[in-house]
Design a protein around this motif. Structure first.
Motif, PDB file in Angstrom:
ATOM      1  N   PRO A 108       0.841  -1.201   0.000  1.00 53.97           N
ATOM      2  CA  PRO A 108       0.000   0.000   0.000  1.00 53.97           C
ATOM      3  C   PRO A 108       0.879   1.256   0.000  1.00 53.97           C
ATOM      4  N   THR A 109       0.434   2.257  -0.741  1.00 53.70           N
ATOM      5  CA  THR A 109       1.263   3.428  -0.994  1.00 53.70           C
ATOM      6  C   THR A 109       0.502   4.710  -0.698  1.00 53.70           C
ATOM      7  N   ILE A 110       1.160   5.606   0.004  1.00 56.15           N
ATOM      8  CA  ILE A 110       0.630   6.939   0.261  1.00 56.15           C
ATOM      9  C   ILE A 110       1.271   7.869  -0.752  1.00 56.15           C
ATOM     10  N   VAL A 111       0.436   8.577  -1.508  1.00 58.87           N
ATOM     11  CA  VAL A 111       0.927   9.552  -2.474  1.00 58.87           C
ATOM     12  C   VAL A 111       0.515  10.934  -1.983  1.00 58.87           C
ATOM     13  N   SER A 112       1.504  11.763  -1.714  1.00 61.53           N
ATOM     14  CA  SER A 112       1.279  13.127  -1.244  1.00 61.53           C
ATOM     15  C   SER A 112       1.646  14.083  -2.373  1.00 61.53           C
ATOM     16  N   VAL A 113       0.680  14.875  -2.806  1.00 56.53           N
ATOM     17  CA  VAL A 113       0.885  15.794  -3.921  1.00 56.53           C
ATOM     18  C   VAL A 113       1.204  17.177  -3.363  1.00 56.53           C
ATOM     19  N   TYR A 114       2.284  17.750  -3.844  1.00 59.54           N
ATOM     20  CA  TYR A 114       2.652  19.113  -3.455  1.00 59.54           C
ATOM     21  C   TYR A 114       3.049  19.886  -4.698  1.00 59.54           C
ATOM     22  N   MET A 115       3.176  21.199  -4.563  1.00 57.45           N
ATOM     23  CA  MET A 115       3.357  22.043  -5.740  1.00 57.45           C
ATOM     24  C   MET A 115       4.795  22.164  -6.212  1.00 57.45           C
ATOM     25  N   ARG A 116       5.706  22.498  -5.291  1.00 62.38           N
ATOM     26  CA  ARG A 116       7.062  22.826  -5.735  1.00 62.38           C
ATOM     27  C   ARG A 116       8.058  22.712  -4.582  1.00 62.38           C
TER      28      ARG A 116
END
Length: 157
Positions: free
Chosen positions: A34-42
């Protein structure tokens, strides 16, 4: 935005930095657990630094519970290497300038900065199972306490 329980398309390529090494993988290859994907801008911006520092400080907690951590932004792998060193990041940083992950999760939103409107991925996080099924979503990340909010999500799965 994709809904919990939806199986997303995982057949797209991403350039990643893992353990200081650049490589190209399909997203499905990142789902060996299982994978946690954290989206951020820059990289190297205040909110994004807080978001990633929070994860870096708690990365072992997620690993002990057998979750992968992946942080995604549009930055290049070269930038990611420097960023990982700066913040002592020991999880995967993915370069996604074409917003392939955001397309897979239907999370491209309208944004505005300095009077300019544009589209970009939302600052969100996903827990994704090994088969690509979205198990949980945080639609708006708390940059100051991101690891703690993810820990609560994991505890409630």
């Amino acid at each position: 935005m994709v809904k919990q329980g939806t199986q997303i398309d995982t057949d797209f390529a991403l350039d990643i930095v893992k353990d200081g090494t650049e490589q190209t993988v399909t997203f499905s290859e990142l789902l060996d657990r299982p994978t946690i994907v954290s989206v951020y801008m820059r990289n190297n911006t205040s909110g994004c630094d807080k978001q990633n520092k929070s994860l870096a400080d708690q990365a072992d907690w997620f690993d002990e519970r057998e979750y992968n951590l992946v942080a995604v932004s549009k930055d290049s792998c070269g930038s990611h290497k420097n960023y990982a060193e700066k913040l002592d990041i020991n999880y995967i940083l993915a370069s996604d300038p074409e917003y392939k992950f955001a397309e897979a999760t239907d999370s491209i939103v309208d944004k505005q900065m300095f009077g300019n409107e544009y589209q970009a991925p939302s600052r969100s996080a996903y827990v994704i199972g090994t088969d690509g099924t979205v198990q949980a979503i945080i639609e708006k990340v708390n940059t100051n306490d991101h690891a703690e909010e993810l820990k609560e999500v994991i505890k409630n799965l």
